[in-house]
Design a protein around this motif. Structure first.
Motif, PDB file in Angstrom:
ATOM      1  N   ASP A  82       0.809  -1.224   0.000  1.00  0.00           N
ATOM      2  CA  ASP A  82       0.000   0.000   0.000  1.00  0.00           C
ATOM      3  C   ASP A  82       0.844   1.278   0.000  1.00  0.00           C
ATOM      4  O   ASP A  82       0.352   2.340   0.343  1.00  0.00           O
ATOM      5  N   MET A  83       2.091   1.165  -0.403  1.00  0.00           N
ATOM      6  CA  MET A  83       2.981   2.321  -0.433  1.00  0.00           C
ATOM      7  C   MET A  83       2.425   3.379  -1.385  1.00  0.00           C
ATOM      8  O   MET A  83       2.040   3.073  -2.507  1.00  0.00           O
TER       9      MET A  83
ATOM     10  N   ARG B  85       4.873  -2.697  -4.576  1.00  0.00           N
ATOM     11  CA  ARG B  85       5.494  -1.388  -4.799  1.00  0.00           C
ATOM     12  C   ARG B  85       6.742  -1.246  -3.950  1.00  0.00           C
ATOM     13  O   ARG B  85       6.798  -1.751  -2.841  1.00  0.00           O
ATOM     14  N   THR B  86       7.712  -0.509  -4.487  1.00  0.00           N
ATOM     15  CA  THR B  86       8.909  -0.186  -3.718  1.00  0.00           C
ATOM     16  C   THR B  86       9.449   1.154  -4.215  1.00  0.00           C
ATOM     17  O   THR B  86       9.087   1.612  -5.292  1.00  0.00           O
ATOM     18  N   ASN B  87      10.284   1.730  -3.410  1.00  0.00           N
ATOM     19  CA  ASN B  87      10.896   2.999  -3.763  1.00  0.00           C
ATOM     20  C   ASN B  87      12.405   2.757  -3.873  1.00  0.00           C
ATOM     21  O   ASN B  87      13.093   2.647  -2.869  1.00  0.00           O
ATOM     22  N   ALA B  88      12.897   2.660  -5.095  1.00  0.00           N
ATOM     23  CA  ALA B  88      14.305   2.358  -5.348  1.00  0.00           C
ATOM     24  C   ALA B  88      15.115   3.645  -5.427  1.00  0.00           C
ATOM     25  O   ALA B  88      14.713   4.587  -6.109  1.00  0.00           O
ATOM     26  N   ASP B  89      16.257   3.686  -4.726  1.00  0.00           N
ATOM     27  CA  ASP B  89      17.147   4.848  -4.801  1.00  0.00           C
ATOM     28  C   ASP B  89      17.724   4.999  -6.204  1.00  0.00           C
ATOM     29  O   ASP B  89      17.790   6.092  -6.743  1.00  0.00           O
TER      30      ASP B  89
ATOM     31  N   LYS C 142      19.578   0.712 -11.670  1.00  0.00           N
ATOM     32  CA  LYS C 142      20.354  -0.376 -11.075  1.00  0.00           C
ATOM     33  C   LYS C 142      19.441  -1.514 -10.623  1.00  0.00           C
ATOM     34  O   LYS C 142      19.739  -2.689 -10.849  1.00  0.00           O
ATOM     35  N   VAL C 143      18.310  -1.177 -10.008  1.00  0.00           N
ATOM     36  CA  VAL C 143      17.362  -2.199  -9.549  1.00  0.00           C
ATOM     37  C   VAL C 143      16.767  -2.950 -10.737  1.00  0.00           C
ATOM     38  O   VAL C 143      16.666  -4.179 -10.719  1.00  0.00           O
TER      39      VAL C 143
ATOM     40  N   ASP D 160      15.714  -5.211  -1.484  1.00  0.00           N
ATOM     41  CA  ASP D 160      15.698  -5.674  -0.088  1.00  0.00           C
ATOM     42  C   ASP D 160      14.322  -5.556   0.553  1.00  0.00           C
ATOM     43  O   ASP D 160      14.197  -5.496   1.776  1.00  0.00           O
ATOM     44  N   ALA D 161      13.268  -5.511  -0.257  1.00  0.00           N
ATOM     45  CA  ALA D 161      11.915  -5.326   0.264  1.00  0.00           C
ATOM     46  C   ALA D 161      10.991  -6.494  -0.046  1.00  0.00           C
ATOM     47  O   ALA D 161       9.994  -6.694   0.632  1.00  0.00           O
ATOM     48  N   MET D 162      11.330  -7.265  -1.079  1.00  0.00           N
ATOM     49  CA  MET D 162      10.459  -8.363  -1.472  1.00  0.00           C
ATOM     50  C   MET D 162      11.258  -9.457  -2.170  1.00  0.00           C
ATOM     51  O   MET D 162      12.313  -9.210  -2.742  1.00  0.00           O
TER      52      MET D 162
END
Length: 118
Positions: free
Chosen positions: A60-61, A76-80, A84-85, A103-105
């Motif tokens: 739910d991000m 969902r994730t927030n990649a820096d 690269k991701v 590193d989130a899922m």
């Protein structure tokens, strides 16, 4: 405070996970060639039941830049470093069954459909 996680099963059902979850350790176990079971906090789950294990925030991000579709679920994730991701995801999905993203899922490559910058 412990991080909360959830599991997306091969049937698309989501289950809350309680207890200690180490995604890197789970990835090592699941990437073995045999059918194994893995402990996910207070559950023991068959390898082939797991389509994804993710931090609760991935469901739910609101402030995210990468959406990943696994089965019928959108994570969902927030990649820096988004490039690269995405490069790592492409390389890893072609060489292992279970892939760690940001590193989130942890996702199963055969349930993975698409990852896209948002």
């Amino acid at each position: 405070m412990a991080q909360n996680y959830f599991l997306i099963s091969n049937e698309g059902t989501a289950f809350a996970l309680e207890g200690n979850i180490d995604l890197a350790q789970i990835q090592r176990i699941l990437n073995t060639p045999q059918n194994v079971a893995v402990r996910l906090g207070r559950k023991v789950v068959s390898k082939f039941m797991i389509h994804a294990v993710a931090k609760n925030e991935c469901s739910d991000m609101e402030d995210y830049n990468l959406g990943i579709t696994v089965g019928q679920s959108k994570l969902r994730t927030n990649a820096d470093d988004l490039e690269k991701v995405l490069d790592a995801l492409e390389a890893d999905i072609n060489k292992m069954e279970y892939v760690m993203i940001n590193d989130a899922m942890l996702i199963f490559k055969h349930a993975f459909q698409v990852a896209e910058a948002e």
